[in-house]
Design a protein around this motif. Sequence first.
Motif, short mmCIF file in Angstrom:
data_model
loop_
_atom_site.label_atom_id
_atom_site.label_comp_id
_atom_site.label_asym_id
_atom_site.label_seq_id
_atom_site.Cartn_x
_atom_site.Cartn_y
_atom_site.Cartn_z
N GLU A 119 71.07 39.50 4.22
CA GLU A 119 71.44 38.54 5.26
C GLU A 119 72.04 39.20 6.49
O GLU A 119 72.14 38.57 7.54
CB GLU A 119 72.40 37.50 4.69
N CYS A 120 72.41 40.47 6.38
CA CYS A 120 73.03 41.19 7.50
C CYS A 120 72.09 42.18 8.16
O CYS A 120 72.51 42.98 9.00
CB CYS A 120 74.27 41.93 7.01
N VAL A 121 70.81 42.15 7.78
CA VAL A 121 69.86 43.14 8.30
C VAL A 121 68.67 42.44 8.94
O VAL A 121 68.11 41.51 8.37
CB VAL A 121 69.38 44.09 7.17
N LEU A 122 68.29 42.92 10.10
CA LEU A 122 67.11 42.44 10.82
C LEU A 122 66.16 43.62 10.97
O LEU A 122 66.55 44.68 11.47
CB LEU A 122 67.51 41.92 12.20
N ALA A 123 64.92 43.47 10.52
CA ALA A 123 63.90 44.51 10.67
C ALA A 123 62.98 44.13 11.83
O ALA A 123 62.59 42.96 11.96
CB ALA A 123 63.08 44.65 9.40
N VAL A 124 62.67 45.10 12.69
CA VAL A 124 61.79 44.85 13.84
C VAL A 124 60.66 45.87 13.81
O VAL A 124 60.91 47.08 13.83
CB VAL A 124 62.55 44.94 15.17
N THR A 125 59.43 45.38 13.75
CA THR A 125 58.25 46.23 13.75
C THR A 125 57.39 45.89 14.96
O THR A 125 56.63 44.93 14.94
CB THR A 125 57.42 46.02 12.46
N PRO A 126 57.52 46.68 16.05
CA PRO A 126 56.66 46.43 17.21
C PRO A 126 55.21 46.77 16.86
O PRO A 126 54.94 47.81 16.25
CB PRO A 126 57.20 47.39 18.28
N VAL A 127 54.28 45.91 17.23
CA VAL A 127 52.87 46.11 16.92
C VAL A 127 52.14 46.52 18.19
O VAL A 127 52.27 45.89 19.23
CB VAL A 127 52.25 44.82 16.35
N SER A 128 51.40 47.63 18.08
CA SER A 128 50.59 48.10 19.19
C SER A 128 49.44 48.92 18.64
O SER A 128 49.31 49.11 17.43
CB SER A 128 51.43 48.97 20.14
N GLU A 129 48.63 49.44 19.55
CA GLU A 129 47.49 50.26 19.15
C GLU A 129 47.94 51.56 18.48
O GLU A 129 47.18 52.18 17.75
CB GLU A 129 46.62 50.59 20.37
N SER A 130 49.19 51.97 18.69
CA SER A 130 49.66 53.22 18.10
C SER A 130 50.20 53.05 16.68
O SER A 130 50.50 54.03 16.01
CB SER A 130 50.73 53.86 18.98
N LEU A 131 50.31 51.81 16.19
CA LEU A 131 50.76 51.59 14.82
C LEU A 131 49.61 51.92 13.87
O LEU A 131 48.50 51.40 14.02
CB LEU A 131 51.20 50.14 14.62
N ALA A 132 49.86 52.80 12.93
CA ALA A 132 48.82 53.26 12.00
C ALA A 132 48.27 52.10 11.17
O ALA A 132 48.99 51.17 10.83
CB ALA A 132 49.38 54.34 11.08
N ASP A 133 46.98 52.18 10.85
CA ASP A 133 46.33 51.17 10.02
C ASP A 133 47.08 51.02 8.70
O ASP A 133 47.45 52.00 8.07
CB ASP A 133 44.88 51.56 9.72
N GLY A 134 47.29 49.80 8.29
CA GLY A 134 47.94 49.53 7.02
C GLY A 134 49.46 49.50 7.08
O GLY A 134 50.09 48.99 6.16
N GLU A 135 50.05 50.04 8.14
CA GLU A 135 51.51 50.08 8.22
C GLU A 135 52.11 48.68 8.31
O GLU A 135 53.13 48.42 7.70
CB GLU A 135 51.98 50.91 9.42
N LEU A 136 51.51 47.80 9.08
CA LEU A 136 52.08 46.46 9.26
C LEU A 136 52.07 45.69 7.94
O LEU A 136 53.07 45.05 7.59
CB LEU A 136 51.35 45.68 10.35
N SER A 137 50.98 45.75 7.19
CA SER A 137 50.95 45.02 5.92
C SER A 137 51.97 45.58 4.94
O SER A 137 52.65 44.82 4.23
CB SER A 137 49.55 45.03 5.31
N ARG A 138 52.14 46.90 4.90
CA ARG A 138 53.17 47.50 4.05
C ARG A 138 54.57 47.09 4.52
O ARG A 138 55.46 46.81 3.72
CB ARG A 138 53.02 49.01 4.01
N ALA A 139 54.75 47.08 5.84
CA ALA A 139 56.05 46.70 6.40
C ALA A 139 56.39 45.27 6.02
O ALA A 139 57.52 44.97 5.62
CB ALA A 139 56.03 46.87 7.92
N ARG A 140 55.44 44.37 6.14
CA ARG A 140 55.67 42.97 5.78
C ARG A 140 56.03 42.81 4.31
O ARG A 140 56.95 42.07 3.96
CB ARG A 140 54.44 42.12 6.10
N ARG A 141 55.29 43.51 3.45
CA ARG A 141 55.55 43.39 2.01
C ARG A 141 56.95 43.86 1.64
O ARG A 141 57.66 43.20 0.89
CB ARG A 141 54.50 44.17 1.21
N LEU A 142 57.36 45.01 2.18
CA LEU A 142 58.68 45.51 1.83
C LEU A 142 59.78 44.63 2.42
O LEU A 142 60.77 44.33 1.74
CB LEU A 142 58.87 46.96 2.28
#
Length: 100
Positions: free
Chosen positions: A48-71
Amino acid sequence: MPTGSQGSTSRWIHVRRPSSNPSTTVAYSGGADSALVLAAAVRALGPECVLAVTPVSESLADGELSRARRLADALGVTHLIPRNDELTRPGYRARPLLLL
């Protein structure tokens, strides 16, 4: 609020957080290093005290966003995913690639 090098906040999502404001924000790419930092923050402070921010762009490696969301979901943290158009910034592509 994080700003770009030009002082603009236009690429960031402005969020009104609930009354239990997160006290720590983690720049979270979904890679191993930022995942470790995110998990450590959750362990130390609680989700409840942590905010995760994942900026999405062309430089984000394939698969990183889905792994980021799952964790982020598994850890129970709020996870923001703003769009980052860094490739449109002058000089971004001109930076040399550092190979370690």
